[in-house]
Design an enzyme around this catalytic site. Sequence first.
Site, short mmCIF file in Angstrom:
data_model
loop_
_atom_site.label_atom_id
_atom_site.label_comp_id
_atom_site.label_asym_id
_atom_site.label_seq_id
_atom_site.Cartn_x
_atom_site.Cartn_y
_atom_site.Cartn_z
N GLU A 9 0.84 -1.21 0.00
CA GLU A 9 0.00 0.00 0.00
C GLU A 9 0.87 1.25 0.00
O GLU A 9 1.99 1.24 0.51
CB GLU A 9 -0.85 0.03 1.28
N ASP B 258 -4.09 4.73 6.52
CA ASP B 258 -4.67 5.92 7.11
C ASP B 258 -5.68 5.49 8.19
O ASP B 258 -5.27 5.11 9.29
CB ASP B 258 -5.31 6.72 5.96
#
Length: 188
Positions: free
Chosen positions: A104, A108
């Site tokens: 990735e 978040d």
Amino acid sequence: MAERTGMERDVERILLTEEQIRARIKELGAEITRDFAGKNPIFVGVLKGCFMFMADLLRSVDIYCTMDFMAVSSYGSGTSTTGAVKINKDLSSDIAGRHLIIVEDILDSGVTLSYLTKYLEVRRPASITLVTLLDKPSRRRADVHADYAGFEVEDAFVVGYGLDYAEEYRNLPYIGVLKPEVYEHQGE
Ligand code: PRP
């Protein structure tokens, strides 16, 4: 000073330079090479944000491995997650019994990786490892932890090196903080 005519006009400051990114990816690649030697893992890039990181990371990994990609989206054109994850492209490989390394660009809220991990677990891979270039732990909502993280970053709106705002800025070679005026009028 020459007038700024390109995307850099919209960048408030550079958070990570090309050199910093390159050096850190070399370290991550060396760690993964050491940890996965002889395991023939399958790297799964999560498009679109991963594309630059995936390309550079894999050039730093010196083991036999295969690659595949998934495309997922969660953000729409806004700046924060909606909580919904949509699979736009699934894997084309069989992952049963394989060591899966999910790649990735940013971790978040964790909603995407939490969803993806559960989604892929049912296919019975031998293991699932999470690699992210950027980690924003202050924003976490789901219980997800990266096994390898390049940089821990503050809660700023970052673009470049694969990361977008409204699909643009992905081609900046560094990671920068977007000027708030670029996105604060969205939806008006
Ligand atoms: C970004 C990023 C991750 C996800 C992380 O993808 O690439 O997949 O958000 O956020 P989360 O931890 O809050 O779930 P995005 O949906 O923006 O799509 P993109 O990769 O095509 O830019």
